[in-house]
Write a protein that holds these residues in place. Structure first.
Motif, PDB file in Angstrom:
ATOM      1  N   GLY A  12     -20.602 -20.687  30.783  1.00 10.66           N
ATOM      2  CA  GLY A  12     -20.920 -19.422  30.133  1.00 10.66           C
ATOM      3  C   GLY A  12     -19.742 -18.495  29.928  1.00 10.66           C
ATOM      4  N   SER A  13     -18.520 -18.988  30.074  1.00  9.35           N
ATOM      5  CA  SER A  13     -17.344 -18.114  29.956  1.00  9.35           C
ATOM      6  C   SER A  13     -16.957 -17.825  28.508  1.00  9.35           C
ATOM      7  CB  SER A  13     -16.150 -18.754  30.677  1.00  9.35           C
ATOM      8  OG  SER A  13     -15.816 -20.012  30.115  1.00  9.35           O
ATOM      9  N   VAL A  14     -17.547 -18.549  27.567  1.00  8.61           N
ATOM     10  CA  VAL A  14     -17.253 -18.373  26.144  1.00  8.61           C
ATOM     11  C   VAL A  14     -18.545 -17.988  25.433  1.00  8.61           C
ATOM     12  CG1 VAL A  14     -16.387 -19.499  24.054  1.00  8.61           C
ATOM     13  CG2 VAL A  14     -15.426 -20.106  26.284  1.00  8.61           C
ATOM     14  N   SER A  15     -18.459 -17.031  24.517  1.00  7.44           N
ATOM     15  CA  SER A  15     -19.656 -16.620  23.779  1.00  7.44           C
ATOM     16  C   SER A  15     -20.139 -17.762  22.891  1.00  7.44           C
ATOM     17  CB  SER A  15     -19.370 -15.389  22.922  1.00  7.44           C
ATOM     18  OG  SER A  15     -18.617 -15.739  21.776  1.00  7.44           O
ATOM     19  N   ALA A  16     -21.448 -17.806  22.652  1.00  2.00           N
ATOM     20  CA  ALA A  16     -22.028 -18.873  21.843  1.00  2.00           C
ATOM     21  C   ALA A  16     -21.435 -18.895  20.437  1.00  2.00           C
ATOM     22  CB  ALA A  16     -23.546 -18.705  21.776  1.00  2.00           C
ATOM     23  N   PHE A  17     -21.216 -17.719  19.831  1.00  2.00           N
ATOM     24  CA  PHE A  17     -20.693 -17.662  18.466  1.00  2.00           C
ATOM     25  C   PHE A  17     -19.258 -18.155  18.398  1.00  2.00           C
ATOM     26  CE2 PHE A  17     -23.939 -14.200  18.362  1.00  2.00           C
ATOM     27  CZ  PHE A  17     -24.815 -14.835  17.500  1.00  2.00           C
ATOM     28  N   GLN A  18     -18.451 -17.785  19.391  1.00  2.00           N
ATOM     29  CA  GLN A  18     -17.066 -18.242  19.415  1.00  2.00           C
ATOM     30  C   GLN A  18     -17.008 -19.749  19.642  1.00  2.00           C
ATOM     31  OE1 GLN A  18     -14.686 -16.111  22.250  1.00  2.00           O
ATOM     32  NE2 GLN A  18     -12.756 -16.982  21.549  1.00  2.00           N
ATOM     33  N   TYR A  19     -17.851 -20.229  20.537  1.00  2.00           N
ATOM     34  CA  TYR A  19     -17.922 -21.664  20.804  1.00  2.00           C
ATOM     35  C   TYR A  19     -18.306 -22.432  19.542  1.00  2.00           C
ATOM     36  CZ  TYR A  19     -20.225 -26.014  22.167  1.00  2.00           C
ATOM     37  OH  TYR A  19     -20.633 -27.321  22.229  1.00  2.00           O
ATOM     38  N   MET A  20     -19.321 -21.948  18.830  1.00  2.00           N
ATOM     39  CA  MET A  20     -19.783 -22.618  17.619  1.00  2.00           C
ATOM     40  C   MET A  20     -18.673 -22.746  16.594  1.00  2.00           C
ATOM     41  SD  MET A  20     -23.404 -20.572  17.505  1.00  2.00           S
ATOM     42  CE  MET A  20     -23.431 -20.515  15.735  1.00  2.00           C
TER      43      MET A  20
ATOM     44  N   PRO B 294     -17.992 -20.987   7.146  1.00  2.00           N
ATOM     45  CA  PRO B 294     -18.090 -19.587   6.687  1.00  2.00           C
ATOM     46  C   PRO B 294     -18.980 -18.713   7.564  1.00  2.00           C
ATOM     47  CG  PRO B 294     -18.205 -21.071   4.819  1.00  2.00           C
ATOM     48  CD  PRO B 294     -18.263 -21.928   6.049  1.00  2.00           C
ATOM     49  N   VAL B 295     -20.189 -19.165   7.845  1.00  2.00           N
ATOM     50  CA  VAL B 295     -21.116 -18.368   8.659  1.00  2.00           C
ATOM     51  C   VAL B 295     -20.620 -18.257  10.095  1.00  2.00           C
ATOM     52  CG1 VAL B 295     -23.439 -18.282   9.625  1.00  2.00           C
ATOM     53  CG2 VAL B 295     -23.119 -18.843   7.215  1.00  2.00           C
ATOM     54  N   SER B 296     -20.175 -19.377  10.667  1.00  2.00           N
ATOM     55  CA  SER B 296     -19.744 -19.353  12.067  1.00  2.00           C
ATOM     56  C   SER B 296     -18.509 -18.475  12.263  1.00  2.00           C
ATOM     57  CB  SER B 296     -19.465 -20.774  12.566  1.00  2.00           C
ATOM     58  OG  SER B 296     -18.426 -21.374  11.824  1.00  2.00           O
ATOM     59  N   SER B 297     -17.607 -18.432  11.271  1.00  2.00           N
ATOM     60  CA  SER B 297     -16.407 -17.607  11.407  1.00  2.00           C
ATOM     61  C   SER B 297     -16.755 -16.116  11.409  1.00  2.00           C
ATOM     62  CB  SER B 297     -15.425 -17.917  10.275  1.00  2.00           C
ATOM     63  OG  SER B 297     -15.982 -17.605   9.009  1.00  2.00           O
ATOM     64  N   LEU B 298     -17.735 -15.731  10.615  1.00  6.10           N
ATOM     65  CA  LEU B 298     -18.149 -14.322  10.576  1.00  6.10           C
ATOM     66  C   LEU B 298     -18.698 -13.864  11.921  1.00  6.10           C
ATOM     67  CD1 LEU B 298     -19.859 -14.125   7.058  1.00  6.10           C
ATOM     68  CD2 LEU B 298     -17.652 -13.161   7.728  1.00  6.10           C
ATOM     69  N   PHE B 299     -19.530 -14.683  12.522  1.00  7.91           N
ATOM     70  CA  PHE B 299     -20.103 -14.323  13.824  1.00  7.91           C
ATOM     71  C   PHE B 299     -19.049 -14.365  14.926  1.00  7.91           C
ATOM     72  CE2 PHE B 299     -24.180 -15.524  11.765  1.00  7.91           C
ATOM     73  CZ  PHE B 299     -24.901 -14.379  12.066  1.00  7.91           C
TER      74      PHE B 299
ATOM     75  N   TYR C  60     -15.902 -13.789  14.708  1.00  9.17           N
ATOM     76  CA  TYR C  60     -15.004 -12.636  14.583  1.00  9.17           C
ATOM     77  C   TYR C  60     -15.534 -11.437  15.373  1.00  9.17           C
ATOM     78  CZ  TYR C  60     -12.430  -8.765  12.465  1.00  9.17           C
ATOM     79  OH  TYR C  60     -11.659  -7.636  12.262  1.00  9.17           O
ATOM     80  N   GLN C  61     -16.838 -11.265  15.370  1.00 11.59           N
ATOM     81  CA  GLN C  61     -17.451 -10.134  16.063  1.00 11.59           C
ATOM     82  C   GLN C  61     -17.378 -10.271  17.581  1.00 11.59           C
ATOM     83  OE1 GLN C  61     -18.605  -7.478  14.349  1.00 11.59           O
ATOM     84  NE2 GLN C  61     -18.026  -8.494  12.426  1.00 11.59           N
TER      85      GLN C  61
END
Length: 288
Positions: free
Chosen positions: A32-40, A187-192, A194-195
């Motif tokens: 759990g040390s990495v956010s799901a969006f960053q991991y994706m 495209p979608v995964s990069s947007l999330f 980034y946040q």
């Protein structure tokens, strides 16, 4: 001895599930040390980087995207499934999470009937029902954890992802399918991502890279396997991964399944066992 298309499909799918199990180990080690969006995003980006050299070696005609709508749907199913998988593996034991992931073949049965028009026989329906009972035993409502919803979500996306393989052009190489799945997910995964971006330690990069590599192996095996035979004939081989995660859970995380979990896994695995047919059938096969 000449293998049938079904036997080849099952063997490929078992290899794919070994690869998938190793990917799950890498994800669980992230803890759990990495956010799901960053991991994706990172996993998909690394997958594209790994597959691009192989894709570039294909003839120009075979690099075509083929059915772009189906590839786009499958790409975003991968994103949704991988995010929920990270959550499930963070909070659930490896074997328990995977028992829920392997609800996918159960869901593939009705999905293949609706989307592909396949008609499974009574034996496949019965085997699927037994597998579902095993999953309920593993889950046990009295010990239900909210992360189980994420695991069931992963199973749903995986089931649809595999069924849609049959909608892809049969002449499209596996490498090309994996390449476009990765590209369309960026495209979608990069947007999330980034946040939710945060610096990563070297070992976290290595674990995500391992997850990407093993996931590619699983996805490639799925494409190859489900092109060999109808979904309902080989889908039960997906359950083979439960054997691998039970072993890996013990070796890496000292997770020992209790009696009920073991019973549930046994009920999930038994239906896919290659039970011998009656003597008449065996003799006929020998003389063919």
């Amino acid at each position: 001895m000449r293998w049938s298309a079904v036997s080849i499909g099952i063997a490929i799918l078992i290899c794919g599930n070994l690869s998938s199990s190793l990917s799950d180990v890498a994800v669980k080690l992230l803890n759990g040390s990495v956010s799901a969006f960053q991991y994706m995003f990172i996993r998909q980006l690394l997958s594209v980087l790994l597959i691009t050299p192989l894709w570039l070696r294909l003839p120009t005609a075979q690099r075509d995207i083929g059915h772009w709508k189906i590839n786009a749907i499958r790409a975003h199913l991968v994103l949704a499934g991988s995010g929920m998988l990270l959550i499930a593996l963070t909070y659930l034991p490896l074997a328990t999470a995977n028992a829920l992931f392997y609800a996918a073949p159960l869901l593939m049965l009705p999905l293949s009937m609706v989307i592909l028009g396949e008609r499974p026989n009574k034996q496949k329906v019965l085997a699927t029902a037994i597998g579902f009972i095993g999953i309920v035993i593993v889950l046990r409502p009295d010990q239900f954890h909210w992360a189980a919803f994420a695991a069931l979500g992963t199973a749903s996306t995986l089931a649809l992802y595999n069924v849609l393989v049959r909608k892809l052009p049969p002449q499209q190489p596996i490498i090309s399918t994996l390449f476009w799945t990765g590209i369309l997910s960026l495209p979608v995964s990069s947007l999330f991502a980034y946040q939710y971006w945060q610096p990563l330690a070297p070992h976290e990069w290595l674990l995500i890279a391992a997850s990407a590599l093993f996931t590619l192996g699983y996805q490639g095996c799925c494409v190859a396997a489900y092109r060999q035979s109808e979904t309902y004939k080989i889908g039960l081989a997906e359950y083979s991964g439960l054997i691998f995660v039970a072993i890996f859970g013990y070796l890496w995380f000292n997770e020992i399944p209790d009696l009920f979990t073991g019973l549930g896994i046994l009920l999930i695995i038994i239906p896919m066992a290659p039970w011998p047919k009656n003597r008449r059938t065996k003799d006929r096969l020998i003389h063919d």
